[in-house]
Design a protein around this motif. Structure first.
Motif, short mmCIF file in Angstrom:
data_model
loop_
_atom_site.label_atom_id
_atom_site.label_comp_id
_atom_site.label_asym_id
_atom_site.label_seq_id
_atom_site.Cartn_x
_atom_site.Cartn_y
_atom_site.Cartn_z
N GLN A 738 45.68 59.89 -17.55
CA GLN A 738 44.71 58.81 -17.38
C GLN A 738 44.81 58.22 -15.98
OE1 GLN A 738 42.31 57.77 -19.46
NE2 GLN A 738 41.66 56.39 -17.80
N ALA A 739 46.03 58.06 -15.49
CA ALA A 739 46.21 57.53 -14.15
C ALA A 739 45.58 58.45 -13.11
CB ALA A 739 47.70 57.34 -13.86
N PHE A 740 45.78 59.74 -13.26
CA PHE A 740 45.23 60.68 -12.27
C PHE A 740 43.71 60.65 -12.29
CE2 PHE A 740 44.05 65.01 -10.89
CZ PHE A 740 44.66 65.00 -9.64
N ALA A 741 43.12 60.56 -13.50
CA ALA A 741 41.65 60.51 -13.58
C ALA A 741 41.11 59.24 -12.94
CB ALA A 741 41.23 60.60 -15.05
N ASP A 742 41.74 58.09 -13.22
CA ASP A 742 41.26 56.84 -12.63
C ASP A 742 41.41 56.83 -11.12
OD1 ASP A 742 40.46 55.71 -15.03
OD2 ASP A 742 42.40 54.79 -15.43
N LEU A 743 42.52 57.34 -10.63
CA LEU A 743 42.75 57.33 -9.19
C LEU A 743 41.82 58.28 -8.46
CD1 LEU A 743 46.63 57.12 -9.31
CD2 LEU A 743 45.09 55.36 -8.46
N LEU A 744 41.54 59.43 -9.05
CA LEU A 744 40.58 60.33 -8.43
C LEU A 744 39.18 59.72 -8.42
CD1 LEU A 744 41.47 63.97 -9.52
CD2 LEU A 744 41.96 62.79 -7.39
N GLU A 745 38.80 59.03 -9.49
CA GLU A 745 37.49 58.37 -9.50
C GLU A 745 37.45 57.24 -8.47
OE1 GLU A 745 33.61 57.32 -10.40
OE2 GLU A 745 34.78 59.15 -10.76
N CYS A 746 38.58 56.56 -8.31
CA CYS A 746 38.67 55.54 -7.26
C CYS A 746 38.42 56.17 -5.89
CB CYS A 746 40.04 54.88 -7.30
SG CYS A 746 40.44 53.89 -5.85
N GLY A 747 39.05 57.32 -5.64
CA GLY A 747 38.82 58.00 -4.37
C GLY A 747 37.39 58.45 -4.20
N ARG A 748 36.78 58.90 -5.28
CA ARG A 748 35.38 59.33 -5.17
C ARG A 748 34.49 58.15 -4.79
NH1 ARG A 748 30.66 59.66 -7.62
NH2 ARG A 748 31.30 58.21 -9.25
N GLN A 749 34.75 56.99 -5.41
CA GLN A 749 33.96 55.80 -5.08
C GLN A 749 34.15 55.41 -3.62
OE1 GLN A 749 31.85 54.00 -6.98
NE2 GLN A 749 32.11 55.14 -8.89
N LEU A 750 35.37 55.47 -3.13
CA LEU A 750 35.63 55.10 -1.75
C LEU A 750 35.03 56.10 -0.77
CD1 LEU A 750 39.33 53.85 -2.01
CD2 LEU A 750 37.28 52.47 -1.74
N LEU A 751 35.20 57.39 -1.06
CA LEU A 751 34.68 58.40 -0.13
C LEU A 751 33.16 58.40 -0.11
CD1 LEU A 751 37.14 61.36 -0.84
CD2 LEU A 751 37.13 59.77 1.09
N ALA A 752 32.52 57.97 -1.21
CA ALA A 752 31.06 57.85 -1.19
C ALA A 752 30.61 56.83 -0.16
CB ALA A 752 30.55 57.47 -2.58
N ALA A 755 34.95 55.42 3.02
CA ALA A 755 36.16 54.62 3.16
C ALA A 755 37.36 55.53 2.97
CB ALA A 755 36.17 53.48 2.15
N ALA A 756 37.68 56.30 4.00
CA ALA A 756 38.76 57.28 3.92
C ALA A 756 40.10 56.72 4.37
CB ALA A 756 38.41 58.50 4.79
N ASN A 757 40.13 55.49 4.86
CA ASN A 757 41.35 54.91 5.38
C ASN A 757 42.34 54.63 4.25
OD1 ASN A 757 43.32 53.56 6.80
ND2 ASN A 757 41.93 52.10 7.75
N PRO A 758 43.55 55.19 4.29
CA PRO A 758 44.52 54.89 3.23
C PRO A 758 44.99 53.45 3.26
CG PRO A 758 45.54 56.20 4.97
CD PRO A 758 44.07 56.17 5.28
N ALA A 759 44.73 52.72 4.35
CA ALA A 759 45.09 51.31 4.37
C ALA A 759 44.23 50.50 3.42
CB ALA A 759 44.96 50.76 5.79
N VAL A 760 43.03 50.98 3.08
CA VAL A 760 42.18 50.28 2.11
C VAL A 760 42.84 50.34 0.74
CG1 VAL A 760 39.91 50.20 1.04
CG2 VAL A 760 40.13 50.79 3.45
N LEU A 761 43.04 51.53 0.23
CA LEU A 761 43.75 51.77 -1.02
C LEU A 761 44.46 53.12 -0.91
CD1 LEU A 761 41.19 50.66 -3.76
CD2 LEU A 761 43.29 49.48 -3.14
N ALA A 796 51.75 50.11 8.72
CA ALA A 796 51.79 49.87 7.28
C ALA A 796 51.23 51.06 6.52
CB ALA A 796 50.98 48.61 6.96
N ALA A 797 50.10 51.59 6.97
CA ALA A 797 49.53 52.76 6.29
C ALA A 797 50.46 53.96 6.41
CB ALA A 797 48.16 53.07 6.88
N MET A 798 51.09 54.13 7.58
CA MET A 798 51.98 55.27 7.76
C MET A 798 53.21 55.15 6.88
SD MET A 798 52.08 58.05 9.52
CE MET A 798 52.89 58.97 8.23
N ALA A 799 53.77 53.94 6.80
CA ALA A 799 54.94 53.74 5.96
C ALA A 799 54.60 53.99 4.50
CB ALA A 799 55.49 52.34 6.14
N ALA A 800 53.42 53.54 4.07
CA ALA A 800 53.01 53.78 2.68
C ALA A 800 52.87 55.26 2.41
CB ALA A 800 51.70 53.05 2.40
#
Length: 998
Positions: A738-752, A755-761, A796-800
């Motif tokens: 469930q976590a993997f599905a939600d996180l991939l959908e989160c990425g799809r929403q951002l990439l639409a 918003a490819a910056n990992p500093a966002v999420l 911060a993004a690099m450390a994350a």
């Protein structure tokens, strides 16, 4: 006692009595009327001795006149005095001798005699229920006096003001002939209909003033103690003190109101202290309305006109206003007010005013709507000329017709602002709606609609949005007049504020087209045009429409021409994760003191969010604090809530969980969840869940995410935050799929939204943790996040990215490479980030790797907490500062200053030295061709190539082409004086060893 009405005879309403213990046979005592009852009791005692009495009882409707007369009749019957009682009614006012005939018919029969009665002792109607009406006035006198000759007699006439003229003359004649007869005449008169000179009932004074006991009783409202006593004894269970206090206040000392309130409670089975709190107020208002309606039927037209003027003027009534509204009349204002006070409708005090608002509504209810509006308009005009305060003027304008004057709109708006400032948004909304009925210029109409939206937002968010839509569509529907209006600076500013409030609340769909039209119609080069373009840019980015297929009005490639557009350009650049220096520069341009006044608050919040993403959290918080202060000052709830949400993000990034929770709590106080647009509603829930997760309370996080969302919440940018929070909570609970599905959908929403910056999420690394160790999908996600983090350049993004990679790989930390052994990829990329990112002066490889030397930190279910980076510097300065930081890390980790605890296990890697040009030691017989420091790009390529990566791998890692890598390596070889890649690692070690202070 029998009572008659127009329809059918009914029993009188029982008087308010107090139970008399002991069973003496005497009637119960009246509550609060001990003085009056004692006087009547004494007069009845004198009547039995033969002394006549004349008593008149005056009082307004409902004050208890009839109850007092009933009590007197009961006392008389109990003491052996015969009683004949009638009540006059309006229906009999035109019937000659009507009251006199009924009174004669109720006279008691004479006691039994031993001998035959005299021939002339017969009296008309004596002792007969169907007695014939007398034909002359003298018949009443003769019949009553003959009955009194047989024994003490009490005559009771209630509501004598309705007696027909013939019967009234008979009663007056009887009063003058009472001397020496054992007769008591007890009458009551409604003070709403005072007696004229020809209607007064007076005794004859020829026999002396003491021959007939003459008393006039004026009944006042019952004291509070009596009302409380009556109400407390009504219910079996003890009544609540608060309820009794409210009941005493609503009853106003009127027995009729008390009986009406109690009767309504009894009919519905209500008890004090149960059910809705408004039952008592509703019952009292209904009782007042009924009493007022009954009293109005008694008043002549002139007094009705004065009473209506008082109802319109309200608490601000003056004699001058009454004269202006009531018009010419035979009665003077003072005399009319004196008569009206006798009705009990007017409240005590120096100004004439009705007792309650319910009474005022009942007074005006019989008028037509046009007549009522005209009266209020005339009152408002007089109040304006008399310079009455805005409170009085606005109250009169609420129910007035259209005035068509500027002063009316100004007064309504000023009073609305006062109501909003004092916490009365409902009344403020009514005033603003009334102001919108007046003809106003477009700019003022937009401002009125904007103010109305702010007033109704706490209770009606959808209505607030509709008012702002109306503002954006002012005037007309987009005709040619719109361009002319939008060209005006004042109208443009009003449109800008309306658009800003919509966007701040999260409404980015409906107003998009209208904002674009307003921006296109605004004056070129104006701050209003720039602000509207920036807001439209936000709507395009926040909710992209793939099916639209058209180029947006404000394309991303358009350079910002004004500071507002620079703010949104900075925000979009930061979301995309490219060119951190440009994002920082644009954000600071929009937040500069000299231009911030021309940038909408919502757009400034976007610029502050860009600074949060660049790592400049302290600078972002300062900007957000100013936005918050200005938003609260202008009553822009949505903007204040948005600023607090971004503040929560900044505090979370800085690791200040308590401050983040305080910001979110304050946001929910200003903008509860129901006040946000559905697209924005997931945002606060996501932040709340992440805060609970930071504190280790997964149950609370799940409870926060289980809150019901309004329809239409999916698809916005906050929805991606909610998906990320759901994925992190599911991951903490072990639900990996469930976590993997939600996180991939989160990425799809951002990439639409690009918003490819990992500093966002950092959704990629979180999704990688949901996979098994060694999974190729997880490796690809981690590699992409590392690449994006390096491309963005934020520590911060690099450390994350580095820390999440180690956690996803299942490692306990990043091991220190021994001498002669290849370094790990985390170590290499931490060195690249250290050499290329802006430094705070104490940033080290340890911090980027999420470790502290010599001690292992327990992992935290949260994002990394890093020191705040300082402003960027030049390339050469960055390289030198990086070398200094690396050298300090080689001596002691504590030299870099205290660091917040990390979520990843602590490992102590060896401190790599930054790349410096070789002072010598190159190939034999060869000198450095391009002596000088390496650029940042060359440093990145050299470190990765020395670690064993090929040109293509280095190109993928740095998101450049292989040809670019080849060119950089060629320059590196020349500057270091080496022949090729096999000598690169040794050259880097030699330069590190030859550094000063090494």
């Amino acid at each position: 006692m029998e009572r008659t009405t127009a329809a059918h005879p009914v029993r009188a309403t029982p008087p308010v009595h107090r139970a008399r213990p002991g069973g003496t046979g005497e009637p119960a005592a009246l509550v609060g009327r001990d003085t009056e009852a004692g006087l009547l009791h004494g007069l009845l005692g004198q009547l039995r001795t033969g002394r006549p009495a004349l008593v008149e009882v005056h009082g307004p409707p409902g004050i208890g006149r009839s109850a007092l007369l009933d009590h007197a009749a009961a006392l008389a019957e109990g003491s052996g005095v015969r009683v004949a009682a009638v009540r006059a009614t309006p229906e009999e006012a035109g019937l000659p001798h009507g009251v006199a005939g009924r009174l004669l018919a109720r006279l008691p029969a004479a006691p039994a005699r031993t001998g035959p009665p005299p021939h002339d002792t017969a009296r008309p109607g004596a002792g007969r229920a169907d007695g014939v009406r007398p034909r002359r006035t003298a018949d009443l006198c003769a019949g009553v006096l003959e009955a009194a000759a047989d024994g003490p007699l009490l005559l009771v006439v209630d509501d004598v003001q309705w007696a027909d003229p013939q019967s009234l003359r008979g009663l007056r004649s009887l009063a003058r002939r009472m001397t020496g007869a054992p007769l008591m005449l007890l009458t009551s008169r409604n003070s709403a209909v005072p007696a004229t000179a020809d209607e007064r009932i007076d005794a004859c004074t020829l026999g002396g003033e003491d021959a007939v006991a003459h008393h006039a009783l004026t009944l006042d409202p019952l004291p509070d103690g009596a009302v409380r006593e009556f109400l407390a004894g009504t219910w079996r269970a003890p009544a609540d003190e608060a309820f009794l206090a409210d009941a005493v206040r609503h009853a106003e000392g009127s027995p009729a109101l008390m009986r009406s309130i109690v009767g309504r409670f009894v009919r519905h089975g209500w008890t004090p202290g149960t059910g809705p709190a408004g039952r008592l107020e509703e019952s009292a208002a209904e009782a007042v309305r009924e009493r007022t309606v009954r009293t109005l039927a008694l008043l002549p037209d002139e007094l009705l006109g004065v009473l209506r003027a008082i109802a319109v003027a309200g608490p601000d009534c003056t004699p001058g206003l009454i004269d202006a509204l009531a018009g010419p009349r035979t009665l003077g204002t003072s005399r009319a007010l004196a008569l009206l006070r006798g009705t009990g409708l007017l409240a005590p005090g120096p100004r004439p005013a009705l007792r309650t608002a319910a009474a005022a509504r009942a007074v005006l209810a019989e008028l037509g709507s046009e007549h009522r509006e005209e009266l209020h308009a005339r009152a408002a005009d007089w109040a304006h000329r008399a310079a009455l305060p805005d409170r009085a003027l606005a109250r009169m304008l609420l129910d007035a017709r259209r005035i068509g004057a500027t002063w009316a709109v100004q007064a309504l708006r000023r009073e609305a602002e006062e109501c909003r400032a004092t916490g009365r948004p409902g009344r403020a909304a009514r005033l603003l709606e009334r102001a919108l009925r007046e003809p106003v210029p477009p700019a003022l109409r937009i401002r009125l609609l904007t103010d109305l939206s702010a007033a109704v937002l706490p209770t009606g968010p959808e209505a607030a949005s509709r008012h702002l839509y109306r503002a954006l569509h002012t005037p007309g529907d987009g005709s040619a007049g719109v361009a002319d209006t939008a060209a005006d600076a004042e109208t443009g500013r009003a449109l800008l504020r309306a658009a800003e409030l919509l966007v701040a609340r999260g409404d980015v769909d409906t107003p998009r087209t209208r904002i674009a039209r307003a921006a296109d119609a605004a004056r070129p080069g104006s701050a209003e045009r720039s602000g509207l373009r920036a807001l439209h840019w936000i709507t395009e980015y926040s909710r992209p429409d793939p099916a639209d297929g058209v180029e947006p009005l404000l394309p991303d490639s358009c350079p910002p021409q004004r500071s507002a557009e620079a703010a949104v350009a900075a925000w979009r650049t930061a979301q995309r994760g490219r060119n951190i220096d440009r994002a920082r520069r644009l954000a600071r341009t929009a937040l500069a003191p000299q231009v911030r006044e021309h940038v909408p608050l919502t757009v400034r919040a976007a610029a502050a969010h860009a600074l949060v993403l660049t790592g400049d959290t302290a600078e972002a918080r300062r900007a957000l604090d100013e936005v918050l202060v200005r938003a609260e000052r202008s009553d822009a709830r949505a903007v204040a809530g948005l600023a607090l949400l971004v503040t929560c993000l900044a505090e979370l990034r800085a690791g200040r969980d308590t401050a983040a929770a305080e910001a979110l709590d304050r946001c929910e106080g200003i903008m509860p969840g129901r006040c946000w647009h559905p697209l924005m509603a997931p945002g606060p829930l996501a932040l709340r869940a992440l805060l609970h997760l930071r504190r280790g309370d997964r149950t609370a996080a799940e409870r926060a995410l289980a809150a019901e969302l309004p329809p239409g919440a999916e698809g916005g940018l906050p929805w991606a935050y909610l998906l990320y929070a759901r994925g992190r909570v599911a991951l903490a609970g072990g639900a990996r799929e469930q976590a993997f599905a939600d996180l991939l959908e989160c990425g799809r929403q951002l990439l639409a939204r690009q918003a490819a910056n990992p500093a966002v999420l950092p959704w990629r690394s979180a999704a990688a943790r949901a996979r098994e160790p060694g999974d190729p999908v997880a490796a690809a996600l981690l590699a992409e996040e590392r690449r994006r983090a390096l491309l963005w350049g934020s520590p911060a993004a690099m450390a994350a990215a580095l820390g999440e990679g180690a956690a996803a790989a299942g490692a306990g930390g990043t091991p220190a490479p021994g001498r002669g052994r290849p370094v790990s990829w985390q170590f290499r990329q931490a060195l690249v980030a250290l050499g290329t990112a802006p430094s705070s002066g104490h940033l080290t490889v340890d911090s980027l790797l999420g470790s502290d030397r010599g001690a292992a930190a327990a992992p935290r279910p949260a994002t990394p907490e890093l020191p705040l980076p300082s402003r960027s510097a030049s390339a050469s300065g960055s390289a030198s500062r990086s070398a200094s930081a690396a050298r300090s890390a080689s001596g002691s980790a504590s030299a870099s200053g205290p660091l917040p605890p990390s979520r990843f296990p602590a490992v102590s890697p060896p401190p790599p030295a930054p790349v410096r040009p070789a002072a010598g030691g190159g190939a034999p017989g060869r000198t450095a061709v391009g002596a000088g420091p390496l650029t940042r790009a060359e440093q990145r390529v050299a470190v990765l190539a020395a670690g064993g990566l090929g040109n293509r791998a280095v190109a993928e890692e740095l998101a450049v082409t292989p040809r670019t890598v080849e060119l950089h390596l060629t320059k590196v070889y020349r500057k270091l004086g080496i022949r090729g890649r096999p000598q690169l690692a040794a050259a880097l070690r030699r330069t590190a060893g030859g550094a000063p202070g090494a």
